[in-house]
Scaffold this active site. Sequence first.
Site, PDB file in Angstrom:
ATOM      1  N   ILE A  59       4.354  -0.392   5.077  1.00 20.19           N
ATOM      2  CA  ILE A  59       3.961  -1.800   5.015  1.00 20.19           C
ATOM      3  C   ILE A  59       4.080  -2.437   6.395  1.00 20.19           C
ATOM      4  O   ILE A  59       3.169  -3.131   6.853  1.00 20.19           O
ATOM      5  CB  ILE A  59       4.833  -2.575   3.990  1.00 20.19           C
ATOM      6  CG1 ILE A  59       4.514  -2.087   2.583  1.00 20.19           C
ATOM      7  CG2 ILE A  59       4.620  -4.079   4.116  1.00 20.19           C
ATOM      8  CD1 ILE A  59       5.213  -2.827   1.470  1.00 20.19           C
ATOM      9  N   GLU A  70       1.218  -1.191   8.708  1.00 17.82           N
ATOM     10  CA  GLU A  70      -0.130  -1.658   8.332  1.00 17.82           C
ATOM     11  C   GLU A  70      -0.268  -3.157   8.630  1.00 17.82           C
ATOM     12  O   GLU A  70      -1.194  -3.575   9.332  1.00 17.82           O
ATOM     13  CB  GLU A  70      -0.402  -1.384   6.844  1.00 17.82           C
ATOM     14  CG  GLU A  70      -0.635   0.095   6.557  1.00 17.82           C
ATOM     15  CD  GLU A  70      -1.057   0.370   5.117  1.00 17.82           C
ATOM     16  OE1 GLU A  70      -1.225  -0.568   4.323  1.00 17.82           O
ATOM     17  OE2 GLU A  70      -1.228   1.563   4.782  1.00 17.82           O
ATOM     18  N   GLY A 122      11.305  -1.217   2.118  1.00 15.66           N
ATOM     19  CA  GLY A 122      11.145  -0.480   0.868  1.00 15.66           C
ATOM     20  C   GLY A 122      10.992  -1.416  -0.316  1.00 15.66           C
ATOM     21  O   GLY A 122      11.012  -2.641  -0.171  1.00 15.66           O
ATOM     22  N   HIS A 150     -22.001  19.093  10.661  1.00 12.63           N
ATOM     23  CA  HIS A 150     -21.806  18.749  12.076  1.00 12.63           C
ATOM     24  C   HIS A 150     -22.749  17.615  12.452  1.00 12.63           C
ATOM     25  O   HIS A 150     -23.929  17.669  12.091  1.00 12.63           O
ATOM     26  CB  HIS A 150     -22.107  19.960  12.955  1.00 12.63           C
ATOM     27  CG  HIS A 150     -22.053  19.625  14.425  1.00 12.63           C
ATOM     28  ND1 HIS A 150     -20.855  19.459  15.086  1.00 12.63           N
ATOM     29  CD2 HIS A 150     -23.035  19.376  15.329  1.00 12.63           C
ATOM     30  CE1 HIS A 150     -21.105  19.144  16.348  1.00 12.63           C
ATOM     31  NE2 HIS A 150     -22.429  19.088  16.524  1.00 12.63           N
TER      32      HIS A 150
HETATM   33  P1  FAD Z   1       2.397  -2.564 -10.175  1.00 12.65           P
HETATM   34  O1  FAD Z   1       1.122  -2.449  -9.466  1.00 12.65           O
HETATM   35  O2  FAD Z   1       3.537  -3.179  -9.448  1.00 12.65           O
HETATM   36  O3  FAD Z   1       2.091  -3.391 -11.497  1.00 12.65           O
HETATM   37  C1  FAD Z   1       3.090  -3.786 -12.370  1.00 12.65           C
HETATM   38  C2  FAD Z   1       2.586  -4.955 -13.194  1.00 12.65           C
HETATM   39  O4  FAD Z   1       3.489  -5.188 -14.263  1.00 12.65           O
HETATM   40  C3  FAD Z   1       2.508  -6.267 -12.425  1.00 12.65           C
HETATM   41  O5  FAD Z   1       1.234  -6.837 -12.588  1.00 12.65           O
HETATM   42  C4  FAD Z   1       3.573  -7.136 -13.065  1.00 12.65           C
HETATM   43  O6  FAD Z   1       3.243  -8.515 -13.091  1.00 12.65           O
HETATM   44  C5  FAD Z   1       3.615  -6.580 -14.469  1.00 12.65           C
HETATM   45  N1  FAD Z   1       4.870  -6.808 -15.178  1.00 12.65           N
HETATM   46  C6  FAD Z   1       6.135  -6.568 -14.742  1.00 12.65           C
HETATM   47  N2  FAD Z   1       7.033  -6.818 -15.712  1.00 12.65           N
HETATM   48  C7  FAD Z   1       6.322  -7.263 -16.777  1.00 12.65           C
HETATM   49  C8  FAD Z   1       6.683  -7.670 -18.075  1.00 12.65           C
HETATM   50  N3  FAD Z   1       7.950  -7.668 -18.517  1.00 12.65           N
HETATM   51  N4  FAD Z   1       5.702  -8.080 -18.914  1.00 12.65           N
HETATM   52  C9  FAD Z   1       4.399  -8.080 -18.516  1.00 12.65           C
HETATM   53  N5  FAD Z   1       3.996  -7.688 -17.306  1.00 12.65           N
HETATM   54  C10 FAD Z   1       4.954  -7.261 -16.448  1.00 12.65           C
HETATM   55  N6  FAD Z   1      -0.187   2.236  -2.571  1.00 12.65           N
HETATM   56  C11 FAD Z   1      -1.180   3.086  -2.260  1.00 12.65           C
HETATM   57  O7  FAD Z   1      -1.297   4.156  -2.878  1.00 12.65           O
HETATM   58  N7  FAD Z   1      -2.079   2.805  -1.260  1.00 12.65           N
HETATM   59  C12 FAD Z   1      -1.989   1.674  -0.533  1.00 12.65           C
HETATM   60  O8  FAD Z   1      -2.807   1.445   0.362  1.00 12.65           O
HETATM   61  C13 FAD Z   1      -0.942   0.762  -0.828  1.00 12.65           C
HETATM   62  N8  FAD Z   1      -0.828  -0.390  -0.122  1.00 12.65           N
HETATM   63  C14 FAD Z   1       0.176  -1.265  -0.446  1.00 12.65           C
HETATM   64  C15 FAD Z   1       0.298  -2.415   0.317  1.00 12.65           C
HETATM   65  C16 FAD Z   1       1.303  -3.321   0.041  1.00 12.65           C
HETATM   66  C17 FAD Z   1       1.439  -4.577   0.869  1.00 12.65           C
HETATM   67  C18 FAD Z   1       2.193  -3.077  -1.051  1.00 12.65           C
HETATM   68  C19 FAD Z   1       3.272  -4.068  -1.406  1.00 12.65           C
HETATM   69  C20 FAD Z   1       2.078  -1.926  -1.809  1.00 12.65           C
HETATM   70  C21 FAD Z   1       1.072  -1.004  -1.500  1.00 12.65           C
HETATM   71  N9  FAD Z   1       0.939   0.190  -2.214  1.00 12.65           N
HETATM   72  C22 FAD Z   1      -0.055   1.079  -1.884  1.00 12.65           C
HETATM   73  C23 FAD Z   1       1.833   0.530  -3.323  1.00 12.65           C
HETATM   74  C24 FAD Z   1       1.142   0.221  -4.675  1.00 12.65           C
HETATM   75  O9  FAD Z   1       0.771  -1.138  -4.705  1.00 12.65           O
HETATM   76  C25 FAD Z   1       2.070   0.545  -5.822  1.00 12.65           C
HETATM   77  O10 FAD Z   1       2.531   1.872  -5.711  1.00 12.65           O
HETATM   78  C26 FAD Z   1       1.344   0.393  -7.150  1.00 12.65           C
HETATM   79  O11 FAD Z   1       0.859  -0.924  -7.315  1.00 12.65           O
HETATM   80  C27 FAD Z   1       2.269   0.743  -8.313  1.00 12.65           C
HETATM   81  O12 FAD Z   1       1.564   0.599  -9.508  1.00 12.65           O
HETATM   82  P2  FAD Z   1       2.305   0.293 -10.878  1.00 12.65           P
HETATM   83  O13 FAD Z   1       1.229   0.273 -11.905  1.00 12.65           O
HETATM   84  O14 FAD Z   1       3.440   1.196 -11.062  1.00 12.65           O
HETATM   85  O15 FAD Z   1       2.934  -1.184 -10.716  1.00 12.65           O
HETATM   86  P1  NAD Z   2       8.956   2.388   3.442  1.00 15.89           P
HETATM   87  O1  NAD Z   2       9.968   3.126   2.684  1.00 15.89           O
HETATM   88  O2  NAD Z   2       7.652   2.999   3.735  1.00 15.89           O
HETATM   89  O3  NAD Z   2       9.549   1.954   4.859  1.00 15.89           O
HETATM   90  C1  NAD Z   2      10.722   1.231   4.994  1.00 15.89           C
HETATM   91  C2  NAD Z   2      11.251   1.465   6.391  1.00 15.89           C
HETATM   92  O4  NAD Z   2      12.327   0.569   6.611  1.00 15.89           O
HETATM   93  C3  NAD Z   2      11.798   2.877   6.609  1.00 15.89           C
HETATM   94  O5  NAD Z   2      11.259   3.389   7.793  1.00 15.89           O
HETATM   95  C4  NAD Z   2      13.304   2.676   6.683  1.00 15.89           C
HETATM   96  O6  NAD Z   2      13.945   3.620   7.523  1.00 15.89           O
HETATM   97  C5  NAD Z   2      13.382   1.267   7.261  1.00 15.89           C
HETATM   98  N1  NAD Z   2      14.612   0.549   6.959  1.00 15.89           N
HETATM   99  C6  NAD Z   2      15.318   0.543   5.795  1.00 15.89           C
HETATM  100  N2  NAD Z   2      16.395  -0.278   5.906  1.00 15.89           N
HETATM  101  C7  NAD Z   2      16.344  -0.800   7.159  1.00 15.89           C
HETATM  102  C8  NAD Z   2      17.172  -1.713   7.880  1.00 15.89           C
HETATM  103  N3  NAD Z   2      18.255  -2.268   7.322  1.00 15.89           N
HETATM  104  N4  NAD Z   2      16.828  -2.023   9.152  1.00 15.89           N
HETATM  105  C9  NAD Z   2      15.712  -1.459   9.733  1.00 15.89           C
HETATM  106  N5  NAD Z   2      14.920  -0.605   9.097  1.00 15.89           N
HETATM  107  C10 NAD Z   2      15.217  -0.273   7.832  1.00 15.89           C
HETATM  108  O7  NAD Z   2       8.803   0.996   2.657  1.00 15.89           O
HETATM  109  P2  NAD Z   2       7.752  -0.174   2.823  1.00 15.89           P
HETATM  110  O8  NAD Z   2       7.013  -0.062   4.101  1.00 15.89           O
HETATM  111  O9  NAD Z   2       8.500  -1.421   2.506  1.00 15.89           O
HETATM  112  O10 NAD Z   2       6.760   0.135   1.636  1.00 15.89           O
HETATM  113  C11 NAD Z   2       7.228   0.132   0.264  1.00 15.89           C
HETATM  114  C12 NAD Z   2       6.451   1.071  -0.584  1.00 15.89           C
HETATM  115  O11 NAD Z   2       5.112   0.657  -0.726  1.00 15.89           O
HETATM  116  C13 NAD Z   2       6.452   2.463  -0.011  1.00 15.89           C
HETATM  117  O12 NAD Z   2       7.079   3.318  -0.943  1.00 15.89           O
HETATM  118  C14 NAD Z   2       5.034   2.836   0.156  1.00 15.89           C
HETATM  119  O13 NAD Z   2       4.771   4.094  -0.400  1.00 15.89           O
HETATM  120  C15 NAD Z   2       4.251   1.760  -0.587  1.00 15.89           C
HETATM  121  N6  NAD Z   2       3.092   1.407   0.264  1.00 15.89           N
HETATM  122  C16 NAD Z   2       2.136   2.347   0.446  1.00 15.89           C
HETATM  123  C17 NAD Z   2       1.079   2.083   1.285  1.00 15.89           C
HETATM  124  C18 NAD Z   2       0.051   3.138   1.488  1.00 15.89           C
HETATM  125  O14 NAD Z   2      -0.010   4.067   0.702  1.00 15.89           O
HETATM  126  N7  NAD Z   2      -0.782   3.042   2.505  1.00 15.89           N
HETATM  127  C19 NAD Z   2       0.996   0.880   1.951  1.00 15.89           C
HETATM  128  C20 NAD Z   2       1.999  -0.041   1.764  1.00 15.89           C
HETATM  129  C21 NAD Z   2       3.046   0.243   0.897  1.00 15.89           C
END
Ligand code: FAD
Ligand code: NAD
Length: 467
Positions: free
Chosen positions: A184, A187, A271, A445
């Site tokens: 995160i 990106e 995280g 290619h």
């Molecule tokens: P979520 O997408 O978190 O969905 C959970 C849903 O449950 C939510 O809509 C929430 O409102 C709902 N909910 C929770 N509790 C309740 C309840 N009690 N009743 C009803 N509804 C409820 N992953 C990638 O693979 N590629 C990426 O490029 C990528 N980019 C990311 C960028 C960012 C900034 C972030 C934050 C995450 C990114 N991720 C990416 C991670 C990805 O978004 C998550 O891994 C994914 O959304 C997980 O899917 P999920 O269905 O488990 O949960």
């Molecule tokens: P991450 O686990 O990718 O990175 C967190 C980073 O913070 C690590 O490098 C860790 O060493 C560091 N860190 C932890 N504690 C710290 C501290 N106290 N001080 C300084 N650094 C510290 O987590 P994220 O970037 O928050 O993303 C969360 C999740 O969302 C990830 O699991 C990722 O898979 C998912 N995500 C995926 C995508 C993608 O697939 N392109 C994009 C965004 C998010």
Amino acid sequence: MQYDVIVVGSGPGGYVAAIRCAQLGLKTAIVEKYNTLGGTCLNVGCIPSKALLDSSEHYHNAAHAFEAHGIKLQKLGIDFGRMIKRKQEVVDANTSGITYLMKKNKIDVHQGVGSFKDKSTIVVTKGDSTATEITGKNVIIATGSKPSSLPFLPIDKKRIITSTEALTLTEVPKHLILIGGGVIGLELGSVYARLGAKVSVIEFMDGIIPTMDKALGRELQKVLKKLGMDFYLNHKVTGASVKGKEVTVTFDNAKGEKQELKGDYCMVAVGRVAYTDGLSLDKIGITVEERGRKIPVDEHLETSVKGVYAIGDVIKGAMLAHKAEDEGTFVAEIIAGQKPHINYNLIPGVVYTWPEVAAVGFTEEQLKEKGTKYKVGSFPFKASGRARASGDLDGFVKVLADASTDEILGVHMIGPRAADMIAEAVIAMEFRASAEDVTRASHAHPTYTEAMREACLAATENRAIHI
Ligand code: FAD
Ligand code: NAD
């Protein structure tokens, strides 16, 4: 209202599970507490971040790459409000697409917070506190995750923010301090660095994207430094304070010396943690793990309660949208009595910086630790004709293959369109291809994918053609 399956949460895990259940003839309902479907991924995750990455990349190219291509611009500027509005339009189009898919598949959508009354009854409570009860023979928990925070660093959502606020800022920060050099951070840090912000990354470990193959982090750091990002690796954040529009972040270096940075925004990206608030798991006897608050599941992704399953970010494993989707399909098929399979080692990881970073399978570090004998084949993009044409010369493809059988064990790439290219490696590895198998397949290619073939050639008998 009685269903075969109730899915709680409509992210990529939940909505895919619901569609697959409906396809398999199961009467299905989905419960979502927000007004829009799609979860973190569509609303505040994958999709909006990629929309801003694309917009900022266009701007960056116009400012820095167009001239080399012989394109002159009279006046270049940023309408940041428009950029954020476009991002929202992209999100809206995607989330309404999920509403359409629910209708098309005859899935009932119940808006409100879902909580267990007992193992087959879900109470759905709306914002105005009105509640309805629905019952299901099976329940799939897909409630996702939320950003982790540091106890000594309270998030005020104005100056000290998470990724969610970083997607809706009203101005380009002057100096964005990022805590966490993971996916995160890098990106969204790229987005703002491209738009002209000074970006400083404070990372606890000795490299960025520390869970990926070390060579990727090193190369990415080099490229992001060129973009103007500063890195403070091996540094430990100790606190942050806000005074007016200024944030001061304090941290210690490896020797324990105190340092500080001042900026106008600080984004915490250390995280994410599983989200189970409001589910009333205690009513059915499910206890979450202490670390990460994840719901324990067995090999069928069934919880300790029969008929209650959990998928996606709320359970063990990578927090990735495609992993959640795969598990959604998996559980639907388990409920329908099929025997699906997920190869967790072959779920690719991607970082959508430019160049993109993508990987699948074992890293070199993991193979060393396992004591596996392996060969390495690498190919740099600067030797690719396609990359020369586009001017994307940074990065490489690295293939790790078993020393005796030649089976591909890991592919790690950083380069143009690596996010799309990794699919070839995933497919090859699903079919347990050898590096030589890939070299025997024709690659168009000029394409970036030739770098994959060349890296496989290098791994096979050190016989890459173009290096
Ligand atoms: P979520 O997408 O978190 O969905 C959970 C849903 O449950 C939510 O809509 C929430 O409102 C709902 N909910 C929770 N509790 C309740 C309840 N009690 N009743 C009803 N509804 C409820 N992953 C990638 O693979 N590629 C990426 O490029 C990528 N980019 C990311 C960028 C960012 C900034 C972030 C934050 C995450 C990114 N991720 C990416 C991670 C990805 O978004 C998550 O891994 C994914 O959304 C997980 O899917 P999920 O269905 O488990 O949960
Ligand atoms: P991450 O686990 O990718 O990175 C967190 C980073 O913070 C690590 O490098 C860790 O060493 C560091 N860190 C932890 N504690 C710290 C501290 N106290 N001080 C300084 N650094 C510290 O987590 P994220 O970037 O928050 O993303 C969360 C999740 O969302 C990830 O699991 C990722 O898979 C998912 N995500 C995926 C995508 C993608 O697939 N392109 C994009 C965004 C998010």
